[in-house]
Design a protein around this motif. Structure first.
Motif, mmCIF file in Angstrom:
data_model
loop_
_atom_site.group_PDB
_atom_site.id
_atom_site.type_symbol
_atom_site.label_atom_id
_atom_site.label_comp_id
_atom_site.label_asym_id
_atom_site.label_seq_id
_atom_site.Cartn_x
_atom_site.Cartn_y
_atom_site.Cartn_z
ATOM 1 N N PRO A 292 115.467 16.350 -39.471
ATOM 2 C CA PRO A 292 114.755 15.796 -38.303
ATOM 3 C C PRO A 292 113.908 16.803 -37.533
ATOM 4 O O PRO A 292 112.874 16.420 -36.983
ATOM 5 N N PRO A 293 114.278 18.096 -37.454
ATOM 6 C CA PRO A 293 113.420 19.022 -36.707
ATOM 7 C C PRO A 293 112.106 19.346 -37.416
ATOM 8 O O PRO A 293 111.169 19.844 -36.784
ATOM 9 N N ALA A 294 112.026 19.097 -38.717
ATOM 10 C CA ALA A 294 110.884 19.581 -39.502
ATOM 11 C C ALA A 294 109.778 18.542 -39.598
ATOM 12 O O ALA A 294 110.032 17.343 -39.732
ATOM 13 N N ILE A 295 108.549 19.014 -39.543
ATOM 14 C CA ILE A 295 107.383 18.175 -39.812
ATOM 15 C C ILE A 295 106.702 18.643 -41.089
ATOM 16 O O ILE A 295 106.086 17.857 -41.801
ATOM 17 N N ILE A 296 106.835 19.941 -41.409
ATOM 18 C CA ILE A 296 106.262 20.472 -42.652
ATOM 19 C C ILE A 296 107.366 20.506 -43.703
ATOM 20 O O ILE A 296 108.267 21.346 -43.667
ATOM 21 N N LYS A 297 107.324 19.538 -44.625
ATOM 22 C CA LYS A 297 108.332 19.415 -45.673
ATOM 23 C C LYS A 297 107.788 18.494 -46.757
ATOM 24 O O LYS A 297 106.769 17.815 -46.562
ATOM 25 N N ASN B 182 108.951 14.294 -36.155
ATOM 26 C CA ASN B 182 110.060 15.226 -35.985
ATOM 27 C C ASN B 182 110.588 15.107 -34.567
ATOM 28 O O ASN B 182 110.060 14.343 -33.749
ATOM 29 N N LYS B 183 111.632 15.836 -34.249
ATOM 30 C CA LYS B 183 112.313 15.660 -32.959
ATOM 31 C C LYS B 183 111.366 15.871 -31.777
ATOM 32 O O LYS B 183 111.369 15.098 -30.822
ATOM 33 N N LYS B 184 110.573 16.938 -31.826
ATOM 34 C CA LYS B 184 109.728 17.283 -30.684
ATOM 35 C C LYS B 184 108.581 16.292 -30.498
ATOM 36 O O LYS B 184 108.259 15.898 -29.374
ATOM 37 N N ILE B 185 107.966 15.873 -31.604
ATOM 38 C CA ILE B 185 106.884 14.891 -31.502
ATOM 39 C C ILE B 185 107.442 13.557 -31.007
ATOM 40 O O ILE B 185 106.864 12.896 -30.135
ATOM 41 N N ASN B 186 108.595 13.165 -31.553
ATOM 42 C CA ASN B 186 109.228 11.910 -31.135
ATOM 43 C C ASN B 186 109.563 11.939 -29.645
ATOM 44 O O ASN B 186 109.301 10.975 -28.917
ATOM 45 N N THR B 187 110.136 13.035 -29.174
ATOM 46 C CA THR B 187 110.493 13.153 -27.753
ATOM 47 C C THR B 187 109.254 13.060 -26.871
ATOM 48 O O THR B 187 109.260 12.395 -25.820
ATOM 49 N N SER B 188 108.176 13.716 -27.288
ATOM 50 C CA SER B 188 106.932 13.674 -26.512
ATOM 51 C C SER B 188 106.413 12.240 -26.385
ATOM 52 O O SER B 188 105.961 11.823 -25.316
ATOM 53 N N SER C 111 103.673 18.085 -21.473
ATOM 54 C CA SER C 111 103.558 19.338 -20.739
ATOM 55 C C SER C 111 103.241 20.475 -21.699
ATOM 56 O O SER C 111 103.476 20.376 -22.906
ATOM 57 N N SER C 112 102.745 21.565 -21.153
ATOM 58 C CA SER C 112 102.400 22.713 -22.001
ATOM 59 C C SER C 112 103.639 23.253 -22.707
ATOM 60 O O SER C 112 103.571 23.673 -23.870
ATOM 61 N N GLU C 113 104.801 23.209 -22.016
ATOM 62 C CA GLU C 113 106.037 23.695 -22.639
ATOM 63 C C GLU C 113 106.420 22.830 -23.848
ATOM 64 O O GLU C 113 106.832 23.341 -24.890
ATOM 65 N N GLN C 114 106.266 21.522 -23.690
ATOM 66 C CA GLN C 114 106.596 20.613 -24.788
ATOM 67 C C GLN C 114 105.669 20.827 -25.970
ATOM 68 O O GLN C 114 106.097 20.830 -27.133
ATOM 69 N N LEU C 115 104.410 21.010 -25.720
ATOM 70 C CA LEU C 115 103.439 21.198 -26.800
ATOM 71 C C LEU C 115 103.626 22.551 -27.477
ATOM 72 O O LEU C 115 103.476 22.665 -28.701
ATOM 73 N N ILE C 116 103.995 23.575 -26.712
ATOM 74 C CA ILE C 116 104.286 24.886 -27.301
ATOM 75 C C ILE C 116 105.523 24.792 -28.203
ATOM 76 O O ILE C 116 105.583 25.400 -29.272
ATOM 77 N N ALA C 117 106.500 24.000 -27.746
ATOM 78 C CA ALA C 117 107.720 23.835 -28.541
ATOM 79 C C ALA C 117 107.414 23.188 -29.894
ATOM 80 O O ALA C 117 108.040 23.522 -30.905
ATOM 81 N N ILE C 118 106.466 22.242 -29.924
ATOM 82 C CA ILE C 118 106.088 21.613 -31.202
ATOM 83 C C ILE C 118 105.547 22.664 -32.158
ATOM 84 O O ILE C 118 105.910 22.704 -33.343
ATOM 85 N N GLU C 119 104.696 23.547 -31.676
ATOM 86 C CA GLU C 119 104.143 24.599 -32.539
ATOM 87 C C GLU C 119 105.234 25.559 -33.001
ATOM 88 O O GLU C 119 105.226 26.010 -34.147
ATOM 89 N N ALA C 120 106.185 25.868 -32.123
ATOM 90 C CA ALA C 120 107.282 26.756 -32.511
ATOM 91 C C ALA C 120 108.106 26.139 -33.642
ATOM 92 O O ALA C 120 108.517 26.839 -34.580
ATOM 93 N N TYR C 121 108.332 24.823 -33.568
ATOM 94 C CA TYR C 121 109.046 24.133 -34.641
ATOM 95 C C TYR C 121 108.274 24.227 -35.951
ATOM 96 O O TYR C 121 108.851 24.423 -37.027
ATOM 97 N N VAL C 122 106.953 24.086 -35.878
ATOM 98 C CA VAL C 122 106.126 24.181 -37.090
ATOM 99 C C VAL C 122 106.243 25.572 -37.703
ATOM 100 O O VAL C 122 106.359 25.720 -38.930
ATOM 101 N N GLN C 123 106.238 26.593 -36.884
ATOM 102 C CA GLN C 123 106.381 27.956 -37.402
ATOM 103 C C GLN C 123 107.744 28.149 -38.061
ATOM 104 O O GLN C 123 107.846 28.819 -39.094
#
Length: 491
Positions: free
Chosen positions: A335-340, A379-385, A392-404
């Motif tokens: 669930p946390p992953a979007i790149i798979k 993924n979890k972060k996109i779904n939550t958003s 928010s900027s924090e939420q969008l930064i978290a999405i990129e961190a998950y991708v990394q």
């Protein structure tokens, strides 16, 4: 310890190959009176009374054979045990305690009855109480197989020497049971048909176009059974096995699979063995994937929504996996992953395919609802958003961190040195020869469908962030050009 018929057939086989063994079978069959006609679909059948034995004899044959070949650790085996700090005296004491006690015999038979097969690796797990991650030496005795038919047992050994013969003999026995025994006696039909198919492959390696030959033999056997056996649960299970087998071996042509499903549903819909919910889910899953490959969006959506409603697919997935091991890709969902690679898990794949066809059918609001209601559709972060409408900027930064993190796990299976992993990914993910090329292709196509849905439904803040991430980590030129054309046309 071999049955008389096994030993005679084996000796004849060594002298004259399979043809000699077939001739011996014909001689045995000619000596029988008042026997139903043998259809000879798989050569001459072998009368079950020659190879079925009672429970006591089955236990004695299986256990004494296992003790003969696996009762002491060979020098080669002991080399593996040494790696675990298990000396020869300890190993052989444990083996003796297992093979020379009534409790060991009962444990052995219970496991064999439950699993239908036992090999050296499983035996070691039984004796030592843990699985050992080591490559076991190739032993003369490969596998012991056991199936119950009413009050009798089919016990069969697979040996390393003349392997193709032992597989040929197993297929002969299973085929003969279909011809000469009531189908009601097949209590583990899915399992035995899986072993039957495997043994057919092992004994027919020399045959060109095995797939077509196997499907032809299977269809002839099932036609014979339909004509000559009374209606029962096992007959329905055999027809389902036929459908799944043709689907898995279809090689892109699904006409026969759809014909089988149509006739199957018509025949069994109103019988006393009417389709269960699990069987309806199984058929819907197959039709979902056929519709996807035939680019029939409305059918994909129909079956996909049916499978998701009340979590139907999820509720029956384990049962279907146990019966048809190759049908549902069962890699653990992430669930946390979007790149798979979305094809590795049956649910993630279902969401990706369904979203793709929502886009193709211009049903963007349905696509947005899918993304909001099901975490595995993104993924979890996109779904939550989306659910919380939190951009928010924090939420969008978290999405990129998950991708990394996704990228680091794909490149090095580690979250150490994420920056280096990301750099390696960005340099190589478009290259055909890198192991994560397929992951990038799968993730790119799915991410672009998410972007299409977000754009049309005016989720612009999330759209812009995901577009930035896509360009930074996942840009594939021809995929992106399709998105550009889509947006231009929509505007």
């Amino acid at each position: 310890m071999l049955l008389d018929c096994d030993e005679q057939l084996f000796m004849t086989y060594k002298q004259g190959n399979v043809e000699g063994a077939e001739n011996l079978l014909a001689t045995w069959l000619e000596a029988e009176v008042d026997l139903q006609e043998d259809p000879k679909i798989l050569g001459t059948s072998l009368l079950p009374k020659r190879f079925l034995v009672n429970e006591e004899m089955a236990m004695n044959i299986a256990f004494s054979t296992a003790r003969k070949y696996w009762g002491r650790a060979s020098t080669e085996m002991q080399m593996y045990f040494d790696k675990y700090g298990l000396d020869a005296k300890f190993v052989n004491d444990r083996l003796n305690a297992f093979f020379y006690t009534q409790k060991g015999k009962e444990t052995f038979f219970e496991q064999l009855f439950a699993q239908h097969t036992i090999d050296l690796e499983r035996l070691i797990w039984l004796v030592f109480g843990k699985r050992m991650q080591m490559e076991m030496p190739v032993n003369e005795l490969q596998t012991i197989m056991l199936y119950k038919f009413q009050d009798e047992y089919l016990v069969h050994m697979m040996y390393k020497e003349h392997t193709s013969f032992w597989h040929w003999l197993f297929t002969k026995k299973v085929y003969s049971l279909f011809i000469h025994r009531p189908l009601e006696q097949f209590t583990f039909l899915y399992e035995i048909m899986g072993h039957f198919e495997h043994s057919m492959k092992m004994s027919c390696e020399h045959v060109d176009n095995f797939v077509n030959n196997y499907k032809l033999i299977l269809d002839k056997c099932i036609t014979h059974v339909d004509k000559n056996k009374s209606s029962c649960l096992a007959k329905k299970q055999l027809r389902l096995y036929q459908i799944v087998t043709h689907y898995c071996l279809s090689e892109g042509d699904y006409h026969r699979v759809k014909d089988f499903i149509t006739s199957f549903e018509a025949e069994w819909r109103y019988s006393m063995y009417a389709l269960t919910e699990k069987e309806k889910v199984l058929i819907a899953y197959i039709l979902f994937h056929i519709a996807n490959r035939e680019l029939q969006s409305e059918k994909v959506i129909h079956y996909g929504e049916y499978l998701l409603e009340d979590e139907r697919l999820n509720n029956y997935a384990i049962e279907i996996l146990l019966e048809y091991k190759d049908l549902l890709p069962n890699r653990k969902p992430t669930p946390p992953a979007i790149i798979k690679n979305y094809q590795l898990n049956y649910l993630e794949n279902l969401y990706a395919i369904l979203l793709d066809h929502y886009v193709k059918a211009t049903r963007y609001e349905d696509g947005l609802l899918l993304l909001k209601e099901h975490v595995l559709a993104s993924n979890k972060k996109i779904n939550t958003s989306l659910v919380q409408k939190n951009y928010s900027s924090e939420q969008l930064i978290a999405i990129e961190a998950y991708v990394q993190q996704d990228i680091a796990l794909q490149v090095n299976n580690s979250l150490q040195h994420i920056g280096l992993s990301v750099e390696e990914w960005r340099q190589n993910y478009r290259q055909l020869d890198v192991p994560y090329y397929i992951v990038a292709q799968s993730a790119s196509l799915h991410m672009l469908n998410i972007l299409r849905v977000l754009f049309v439904t005016e989720q612009f803040e999330l759209f812009e962030k995901l577009m930035e991430i896509y360009k930074k980590y996942l840009l594939i030129d021809d995929h992106f050009e399709n998105l550009r054309v889509f947006i231009s046309a929509y505007v």
